[in-house]
Design a protein around this motif. Structure first.
Motif, mmCIF file in Angstrom:
data_model
loop_
_atom_site.group_PDB
_atom_site.id
_atom_site.type_symbol
_atom_site.label_atom_id
_atom_site.label_comp_id
_atom_site.label_asym_id
_atom_site.label_seq_id
_atom_site.Cartn_x
_atom_site.Cartn_y
_atom_site.Cartn_z
ATOM 1 N N LYS A 1 85.930 -61.573 -31.848
ATOM 2 C CA LYS A 1 86.832 -62.400 -32.654
ATOM 3 C C LYS A 1 86.879 -61.867 -34.080
ATOM 4 C CE LYS A 1 86.666 -66.883 -30.283
ATOM 5 N NZ LYS A 1 85.522 -67.049 -29.393
ATOM 6 N N GLN A 2 85.713 -61.457 -34.548
ATOM 7 C CA GLN A 2 85.648 -60.908 -35.904
ATOM 8 C C GLN A 2 86.492 -59.632 -35.997
ATOM 9 O OE1 GLN A 2 81.819 -59.506 -37.090
ATOM 10 N NE2 GLN A 2 82.337 -59.488 -39.264
ATOM 11 N N GLN A 3 86.421 -58.776 -34.945
ATOM 12 C CA GLN A 3 87.214 -57.541 -34.944
ATOM 13 C C GLN A 3 88.707 -57.869 -34.948
ATOM 14 O OE1 GLN A 3 85.698 -55.666 -31.431
ATOM 15 N NE2 GLN A 3 83.987 -54.700 -32.515
ATOM 16 N N LEU A 4 89.066 -58.870 -34.140
ATOM 17 C CA LEU A 4 90.472 -59.275 -34.046
ATOM 18 C C LEU A 4 90.984 -59.747 -35.413
ATOM 19 C CD1 LEU A 4 91.708 -61.541 -31.163
ATOM 20 C CD2 LEU A 4 92.604 -61.763 -33.447
ATOM 21 N N ILE B 1 91.697 -68.828 -38.286
ATOM 22 C CA ILE B 1 92.023 -68.054 -37.078
ATOM 23 C C ILE B 1 90.905 -68.232 -36.050
ATOM 24 C CG2 ILE B 1 92.476 -65.744 -36.158
ATOM 25 C CD1 ILE B 1 93.603 -64.956 -38.863
ATOM 26 N N TYR B 2 89.689 -68.148 -36.532
ATOM 27 C CA TYR B 2 88.537 -68.298 -35.635
ATOM 28 C C TYR B 2 88.543 -69.693 -34.996
ATOM 29 C CZ TYR B 2 83.822 -67.466 -33.912
ATOM 30 O OH TYR B 2 82.749 -67.270 -33.106
ATOM 31 N N MET C 1 91.076 -70.130 -32.306
ATOM 32 C CA MET C 1 90.697 -69.516 -31.030
ATOM 33 C C MET C 1 89.714 -70.388 -30.256
ATOM 34 S SD MET C 1 90.482 -65.438 -31.607
ATOM 35 C CE MET C 1 89.855 -65.340 -33.265
ATOM 36 N N VAL C 2 88.742 -70.984 -30.955
ATOM 37 C CA VAL C 2 87.738 -71.756 -30.209
ATOM 38 C C VAL C 2 88.206 -73.156 -29.855
ATOM 39 C CG1 VAL C 2 85.691 -70.471 -30.930
ATOM 40 C CG2 VAL C 2 86.511 -72.367 -32.341
ATOM 41 N N THR C 3 89.229 -73.684 -30.552
ATOM 42 C CA THR C 3 89.634 -75.057 -30.238
ATOM 43 C C THR C 3 90.972 -75.128 -29.507
ATOM 44 O OG1 THR C 3 90.743 -75.328 -32.363
ATOM 45 C CG2 THR C 3 88.429 -75.969 -32.259
ATOM 46 N N ASP D 1 80.254 -69.687 -38.245
ATOM 47 C CA ASP D 1 79.388 -69.027 -39.215
ATOM 48 C C ASP D 1 80.195 -68.041 -40.029
ATOM 49 O OD1 ASP D 1 77.142 -70.221 -38.545
ATOM 50 O OD2 ASP D 1 76.186 -68.495 -37.572
ATOM 51 N N GLN D 2 79.769 -67.864 -41.248
ATOM 52 C CA GLN D 2 80.436 -66.886 -42.105
ATOM 53 C C GLN D 2 80.291 -65.476 -41.541
ATOM 54 O OE1 GLN D 2 79.056 -66.846 -46.116
ATOM 55 N NE2 GLN D 2 80.962 -65.973 -46.862
ATOM 56 N N GLN D 3 79.191 -65.288 -40.767
ATOM 57 C CA GLN D 3 78.918 -63.972 -40.182
ATOM 58 C C GLN D 3 80.125 -63.422 -39.420
ATOM 59 O OE1 GLN D 3 75.845 -64.198 -37.239
ATOM 60 N NE2 GLN D 3 76.098 -62.042 -36.685
ATOM 61 N N TYR D 4 80.816 -64.312 -38.689
ATOM 62 C CA TYR D 4 81.903 -63.841 -37.832
ATOM 63 C C TYR D 4 83.276 -63.990 -38.465
ATOM 64 C CZ TYR D 4 78.300 -63.721 -34.307
ATOM 65 O OH TYR D 4 77.165 -63.432 -33.634
ATOM 66 N N THR D 5 83.320 -64.607 -39.622
ATOM 67 C CA THR D 5 84.639 -64.747 -40.243
ATOM 68 C C THR D 5 84.773 -63.830 -41.449
ATOM 69 O OG1 THR D 5 83.809 -66.601 -41.536
ATOM 70 C CG2 THR D 5 84.959 -67.122 -39.500
#
Lengths: 580, 268
Positions: free
Chosen positions: B215-218, B191-192, B195-197, B132-136
């Motif tokens: 993840k978003q903070q990172l 980047i996101y 991390m998930v894949t 989601d765009q929310q976390y990126t």
């Protein structure tokens, strides 16, 4: 009212005392402030000797100066840093001006280093000058050491000074390591963690030692205050003290000089300390300070804010010590893991111990005892104030280069990960290659260096006998072509024929008159073997007779040689000669 | 309750219970299940288009059914995120067999084509979706709350990522020629997704390991350090003491020896 200077009747009895005092007043060498100081200290004589001291001029003699000046720069900038640095591991949340760390728990040591970097005017520049000067200090120490080694400046009477220098270089590395560990960022904490592991790897007593040094389990709260005391008090005091002795011996023994016309073992050709050398050396201090300040102003070093505070769980790729400890890190990277074993209920970490703990004393002991080994082999008990050209001591030069290759293999191994990325190679291949090179590199380097030295000597010989190639080709009437060789001037020739060549030492008597094996002879046999190793291959310098013969063979010289008096006149440009 | 308790042994109770259970599960699933607004002809077309592209460009290594071959792994369960990451960064299709697929500037497919292949691969088995765009969205520094979120991201980065990617995201070496690539200038989405894949040698940092907000903070931390001025001057690649030592041995001592030679040549 004072009565001391009033005339007393008894003064008449001591009339000639007054005359002597008047004499002293008149013949006093110095007036003004200098005279005032001399009256109270009597220092004129000593200072005058010092000021007239002659030093030879050569850029390679200035490597030690670079080291000295960078050390002074470290001392000066270090004082500034102590005004702000807090050597404490007490934790509190960071609230300074570096945004990406705000609210993170940090130690006082790390916070104060961040404050120096971001919140204290000029702090970052001073910190970077301190760190760059430290790196360049040790680089210069090693270069200076190499210069002294390859020119044979460590020979009698300078063996003690060589040992002092060896200890100084070790102290410089220890001092650097202690400083590197202070900011308590992720990199320095990793370094301390590694040190903790190294100490633990000492067989049997390791874990006790580690507890002793850290005051308990890692990390504790004591190690940074302890390293701080070492870094600002003990090691600098030892460095400065030993350094003073080092430089004092240079003054006492006089500086060595490169061979040349007019230069002998009994004089020093160069410039007096005052006014020439003091200006040159003083000026060079500012050049060194300027260059280091310039580097520090434009190139970042140890960006501790990027590393973040130390915490035992994270680690960063590219965790290496500063370069002077790199060889020990490299040794660890090369040591295979299977060397660790358990015996008698103890773990013997031979995959760590030899590289981390044993290597340092071994390396510095070998460096320190070298002059004594060479003296034993050559049996040479004379004083040497004239330097060797490295090519004229092929075995020594070969040994030196082999040592540098060995050191470099370990040194480069410490950067195996970065070589792997930057050169697109496999880190495993690099490590294995370096493991092989560790064993075969030094002998190959020795052999190649020795051959190069010998061939350079051979070339020198040819040059003396046949002159310099001019590039002019003459065609004779009979169609024969010949290249014209210009003969050397005596001044040019001097460098090429001045060296003495030692024959290998041969043992003649191994038994005494009664046919009993002589124990002294057994030691001599060892000496003979080593002497053979050092001197079996040699190129003798051209003798006057050979030169004469060569000249006759070539017929009349094509270029006119300067006469001996002309050569001597060119000598006159050398202004000062100090006799021993 | 008494009336219910009295009827709990009624023959119909069990059937009723099963019915209720199925209704609740099914109903909950219909709310929780990933939905496509136009889960109809359009989606089916995308998957079909993706399959065509897949067969033409990916099947030689990953197999015609994405089941994997000796040359390439199975793609069952890698999800749309993996396809999007690998193809949008130019890692796939791989240019040559090697220990690791390098990122490339030259992307061979349009974002629609990549989305189609991603839809096809995602249709084979469930896996992580494109985030989601929310976390990126990058958190910008400014307020104290944001600053602390970025600093928190830094802590997460140092604990989980710095051992391979280096403290400044400059990259690092792995065994046998593999490497952790530099993290500067990377799209937050990628980047996101990485991390998930867990592409190549990288481990998977699922939402259980590192929460989406973390993840978003990172990602925001990486963005923040990349966009900061370099206070110290040139960074020498942020590679640590090795590049600093190299600099001291080349430029540092080199300039000083040059000065010494100049001074040595100067007449007194």
């Amino acid at each position: 009212m004072s009565t001391i200077n009033e005339e007393r009747p008894a003064d008449a009895l001591r009339a000639h005392d007054a005359a002597a005092r008047r004499d002293h007043e008149e013949t006093r060498p110095l007036g003004g402030i200098a005279g005032w100081v001399d009256d109270r200290t009597g220092g004129t004589k000593g200072v005058s000797t010092l000021m007239k001291k002659v030093f030879p001029d050569h850029w390679s003699f200035m490597l030690g100066e670079i080291a000295m000046y960078s050390m002074i720069i470290c001392l000066l900038t270090g004082v500034f840093l102590t005004f702000w640095f807090i050597p404490s591991m007490t934790q509190s949340p960071y609230d300074g001006s570096y945004v990406p760390l705000q609210g993170v728990m940090v130690s006082d040591a790390y916070r104060s280093t961040l404050d120096i970097s971001f919140d204290i005017r000029g702090g970052l520049l001073i910190r970077q000058i301190h760190h760059w000067a430290a790196l360049i200090f040790v680089v210069a120490v090693f270069c200076h050491m190499a210069r002294v080694f390859f020119t044979g400046a460590f020979r009698k009477p300078r063996e003690i000074n060589w040992v002092f220098g060896t200890i100084l270089s070790l102290l410089a590395c220890i001092e650097g390591f202690a400083g590197y560990s202070l900011p308590d960022d992720l990199l320095s904490g990793t370094g301390i963690r590694a040190m903790n592991g190294f100490v633990q790897s000492i067989p049997v007593i390791g874990s006790y030692m580690a507890y002793f040094i850290f005051g308990g389990a890692f990390p504790g709260e004591l190690i940074i205050p302890r390293l701080y005391s070492l870094h600002i008090l003990l090691v600098p005091a030892a460095l400065v003290g030993l350094f003073t002795a080092h430089i004092l011996l240079v003054f006492l023994q006089k500086h060595t000089q490169y061979p040349g016309p007019g230069r002998t073992n009994n004089n020093v050709v160069g410039y007096p300390f005052m006014p020439v050398y003091i200006a040159k050396a003083g000026g060079f201090f500012f050049i060194v300070f300027g260059v280091i300040a310039l580097i520090s102003a434009v190139v970042s070093i140890n960006p501790i804010w990027g590393y973040g505070p130390y915490d035992p769980s994270p680690i960063t790729a590219g965790s290496q010590p500063d370069w002077y400890m790199g060889f020990a890190d490299g040794a660890l990277r090369l040591l295979p893991g299977f060397l660790e074993f358990v015996a008698f209920g103890f773990t013997f970490s031979m995959n760590i111990f030899p590289g981390s703990i044993l290597l340092l004393p071994i390396m510095w002991t070998i460096i320190g005892i070298y002059p004594f080994v060479e003296k034993w082999v050559t049996g040479d008990d004379r004083e040497h104030h004239l330097l060797d050209r490295p090519r004229n001591a092929p075995a020594r030069t070969g040994i030196g280069v082999a040592g540098i290759v060995l050191y470099s293999v370990l040194f480069f191994a410490a950067g195996n990960d970065l070589m792997a990325i930057k050169l697109h190679l496999s880190i495993n291949d690099i490590t294995n290659t370096l493991r092989v090179l560790f064993f075969i590199g030094p002998p190959i380097a020795y052999w190649i260096t020795k051959r190069i030295c010998l061939s350079m000597q051979q070339y020198d010989r040819d040059k003396v006998l046949h002159g310099r190639e001019t590039g002019t080709i003459w065609r004779h009437a009979n169609g024969e072509f010949e290249e014209i060789h210009a003969p050397l001037t005596p001044r040019e020739r001097w460098h090429l024929v001045q060296q003495e060549v030692q024959e290998p030492f041969v043992v003649t008597e191994t038994t005494d008159a009664h046919g009993v094996a002589n124990p002294v002879a057994r030691k001599d046999q060892w000496r003979a073997k080593l002497s053979h190793f050092y001197f079996k291959d040699r190129v003798d310098p051209v003798t006057p007779a050979e030169l004469e013969a060569a000249h006759h063979a070539h017929g009349p010289a094509l270029a006119t040689e300067p006469t001996e008096t002309e050569a001597a006149e060119t000598e006159a440009s050398e202004p000062a000669i100090e006799r021993h | 309750m008494k009336a219910l308790a009295a009827r709990r042994r009624h023959p119909a109770a069990i059937a009723l219970l099963i019915l209720v259970g199925l209704l609740v599960t099914g109903g909950a699933y219909s709310f929780a299940a990933p939905k496509d607004a136009n889960a109809s002809a359009a989606a089916a077309d995308t998957v079909a288009q993706g399959k065509t592209l897949f067969l033409a460009n990916c099947a030689s290594c990953h197999g015609t059914g994405a089941q994997g071959t000796n040359e390439g792994p199975s793609l069952y369960g890698v999800g749309a995120a993996a396809v999007d990451f690998q193809m949008s960064t130019g890692r796939m299709p791989m240019t040559s067999p090697n220990v690791q697929a390098p990122a490339q500037q030259d992307i061979k497919f349009t974002s629609d084509q990549i989305a189609a292949i991603a839809a096809f691969v995602a249709s084979l088995a469930p896996g992580p979706a494109v985030p989601d765009q929310q976390y990126t969205t990058v958190i910008e520094p400014g307020t104290q709350e944001n600053n602390e979120a970025i600093a928190r991201g830094g802590e997460i980065f140092r604990v989980n990522c710095a051992m391979c990617h280096n403290f400044a995201g400059a990259g690092g070496a792995l065994t046998r020629g593999k490497y952790a690539p530099p993290l500067q200038g990377i799209d937050p989405v990628h980047i996101y997704e990485a991390m998930v894949t867990g592409p190549q040698s990288m481990p998977v940092f699922s939402d259980t390991n590192i929460k989406p907000a973390s993840k978003q903070q990172l990602i925001s931390y990486l963005h923040a350090i990349e966009n900061r001025p370099e206070q110290g001057g040139m960074t020498l690649g942020n590679l640590g003491p090795v590049s600093e030592g190299l600099f001291a041995w080349t430029f540092g001592i080199g300039i000083l020896i040059g000065c010494a030679i100049w001074l040595g040549k100067k007449a007194a």
